[in-house]
Design a protein around this motif. Structure first.
Motif, PDB file in Angstrom:
ATOM      1  N   VAL A  25       0.779  -1.519   0.203  1.00 24.13           N
ATOM      2  CA  VAL A  25       0.195   0.088  -0.128  1.00 24.13           C
ATOM      3  C   VAL A  25       0.934   0.825   0.051  1.00 24.13           C
ATOM      4  O   VAL A  25       0.568   2.597  -0.890  1.00 24.13           O
ATOM      5  N   TRP A 120      -7.359   7.602   3.230  1.00 24.53           N
ATOM      6  CA  TRP A 120      -7.084   5.943   3.808  1.00 24.53           C
ATOM      7  C   TRP A 120      -7.473   5.505   2.182  1.00 24.53           C
ATOM      8  O   TRP A 120      -8.266   5.545   1.113  1.00 24.53           O
ATOM      9  N   ARG A 121      -7.764   4.090   2.394  1.00 22.11           N
ATOM     10  CA  ARG A 121      -7.630   2.771   1.506  1.00 22.11           C
ATOM     11  C   ARG A 121      -9.123   3.062   1.723  1.00 22.11           C
ATOM     12  O   ARG A 121      -9.872   3.168   2.725  1.00 22.11           O
ATOM     13  N   ASP A 132      -4.771   0.108   6.125  1.00 23.70           N
ATOM     14  CA  ASP A 132      -6.360   1.063   5.628  1.00 23.70           C
ATOM     15  C   ASP A 132      -6.486   2.760   5.771  1.00 23.70           C
ATOM     16  O   ASP A 132      -6.682   2.860   5.094  1.00 23.70           O
ATOM     17  N   PRO A 136      -1.643   3.819   4.489  1.00 25.40           N
ATOM     18  CA  PRO A 136      -1.915   5.536   3.394  1.00 25.40           C
ATOM     19  C   PRO A 136      -1.270   6.695   3.950  1.00 25.40           C
ATOM     20  O   PRO A 136      -0.703   8.012   3.428  1.00 25.40           O
TER      21      PRO A 136
ATOM     22  N   CYS B  60      -2.314  -5.453  -2.804  1.00 26.44           N
ATOM     23  CA  CYS B  60      -1.594  -3.889  -2.120  1.00 26.44           C
ATOM     24  C   CYS B  60      -0.824  -4.394  -2.902  1.00 26.44           C
ATOM     25  O   CYS B  60      -0.302  -2.494  -3.056  1.00 26.44           O
TER      26      CYS B  60
END
Lengths: 264, 264, 264
Positions: A25, A120-121, A132, A136, B60
């Protein structure tokens, strides 16, 4: 321009895909981020241990480093998520005291509650805020998102184990971390003791024995003997020469340790 | 241009030089590759566990990421070596089902048998294809070698544990992974169940007990009680509140788990 | 220009902040350094094991790589700190034999004693030279500090376990490392044996049994049977098919292993 550094600390271990999910991420948002693991072997849900490990090493990193720390027993409950900006860098994680020991060393910091969902995700899983929310937001800050955008100012939780109880002739601390070698680290620093009297004037009681002095290095004393010394990050620790203090003296996180002035 | 990302998954552990050997080889070929460990603590030769861990986190990572996975009980035998290109990225490893769970999620992929020895190290050791075949091919792809050059098209092995057996009113799955906290992950996803009936209409039997419903989060239920929930990557997992489901219920990889409709 | 590579090997484990402290220091000095962990799970103070792990993988890295290795039972005593430049790269660590197996493979190297305090952190802790001396010197070299500046030329310690004792018809070696799978690696290489007679002409005795030949690969022999083979880095190792040779044969670091010519 130097690539931004993001450190990661968690109790996720390295046998699952949790840590890699956070890294994926981050790299999707901040492709030039330099990722450095601090530890993912924090004992499960041991916020105290994570707080200590982070406090021992964050000052070694360049100013502006982003520190992501996820030991989060309260995930899925109402606990707040925070980011803190200090003169050293940024700290992102749950608001459960995990940054207490860092903030005790810092002055002039500002904390904010993570509420800006744009960072955020989407969607946010109920059980994996590391991936999440925290990852990020950390990546966003590393990329240069203004700190003010993460959410409103707040005051973070400070837990009681984060400071010893200091009197004029004694200081009551506790074990907050056991390292790989069985050394037992207390929440008492050289500065805590020096405030009342010089290091040479203190002894301590731990695990039923008295340790008569606090040394500045290992390597003295007979094998198997217990000693106290100023650890490499300033906290007083209890060691056993060529052995494990934790198992020899029966110490564990939370065990109370009493420091006493011998000159009074 | 972003630096290419290569992830690494293996059962090599981190107490030997095996993983570092692969990384050294990669950096010799693709000096700007960004290396991310997924896990090297896959239980020895547990292809199923590696398949799961990779499946939980590969999405991800940014598109184009190269995933190297080496859990390879068949090294030195006739098992094929493969590379697979999907819309998400590239997957390089032995052809033993290690990519089964990834490929079950992907459409439009192409697999090729690694036969172009020009892309390998020379000489190739009989017992360390991770260093001598998989790492250099992964690095080559990361550097931009055309996928078609690695070898001819093939069809990869798909192992039976990669999918549950689904009926109209029941689904038979199995445990494919135990995580660090003792949570037991099944090969059954939310989508498998939803295909027959909404999540609320299912219960499951595991380790001699019946779990009456499947939740969307942790943090409910009494400490010590067993619960089933949709894990952070979509697979149904069995957890024990503040404990280990694996030890409390006697579950291990391969244990059959029966999901039943309660509304039929 | 490629970013400089620094590898890290230690017995610090990954549950504390020690390794991260070294990495933070390095990135403060050499922000573009690419950090690669070799292993931090060297058994505490097992210099022999660190020497082996490093020797098995350093040649996989590009020329010029800087290898930092800190297994340092003598920290705080008078042991010297060294840097060695070889045709392969640079090696920084305590002078306790940790580079013995590397140097046995290299020709034309030069060692220097770390005495230039301008390259160190200030102040230097008495108990954490990894962070305060070795890491900053490694980062300095990675950034291009002239090797000659680290300190005067010296001759590093070479420990006796670093070479087997070779006769005309026998070679006496010892176990120097146990890997994750329980394979037992000796300090005897294929070249040591070939110098006296071809590989096919040797048998060996270990843990009370005789192993009649030395193979080039795993995967032959009945499950549970012991075999000897040329490991992926050239050292002869003892394995048990689908089992642990260390526990089955009672072998540990330091156990003597006798290789005998069967044709004499």
């Amino acid at each position: 321009l130097a690539e931004p550094i993001i450190t990661l600390t968690s109790d996720f271990g390295l046998s699952d895909g949790y840590v890699a999910s956070m890294k994926g991420v981050i790299l999707g948002i901040a492709p030039d981020a330099r990722l450095v693991d601090i530890s993912h072997d924090i004992p499960p849900q041991e916020v105290r241990s994570a707080a200590f490990v982070l406090a021992t090493c964050y000052e070694c990193f360049p100013a502006g480093t982003v520190h992501l720390a996820v030991v989060d027993p309260g995930v899925g409950t109402e606990r707040r998520a925070i980011a803190v900006r200090t003169r050293s860098g940024f700290f992102i994680g749950p608001d459960n005291g995990i940054f207490s020991l860092v903030l005790a060393k810092e002055t002039g910091w500002e904390a904010r509650s993570l509420e800006n969902e744009d960072l955020w995700r989407n969607p946010v899983s109920a059980i994996f805020h590391g991936r999440d929310i925290f990852a990020p937001v950390a990546a966003g800050i590393a990329r240069g998102v203004a700190f003010e955008l993460v959410g409103p100012v707040c005051f973070p939780a400070v837990l009681e184990w984060s400071s010893p109880i200091a009197g004029r002739a004694e200081v009551e601390g506790e074990i907050i971390h056991i390292d790989r070698f069985g050394n037992c680290i207390t929440n008492v620093t050289k500065e805590h003791l020096n405030a009342a009297g010089p290091l040479e004037s203190w002894c301590l009681r731990a695990g039923g024995i008295e340790i008569p002095s606090i040394l500045e290095t290992y390597g003295r004393g007979a094998p198997g003997s217990a000693l106290a010394l100023v650890g490499s990050s300033g906290y007083i620790e209890i060691a056993v020469n060529q052995g494990s203090a934790a198992s020899r003296l029966g110490l564990h996180p939370g065990t109370k340790i009493l420091f006493l002035r011998i000159d009074i």
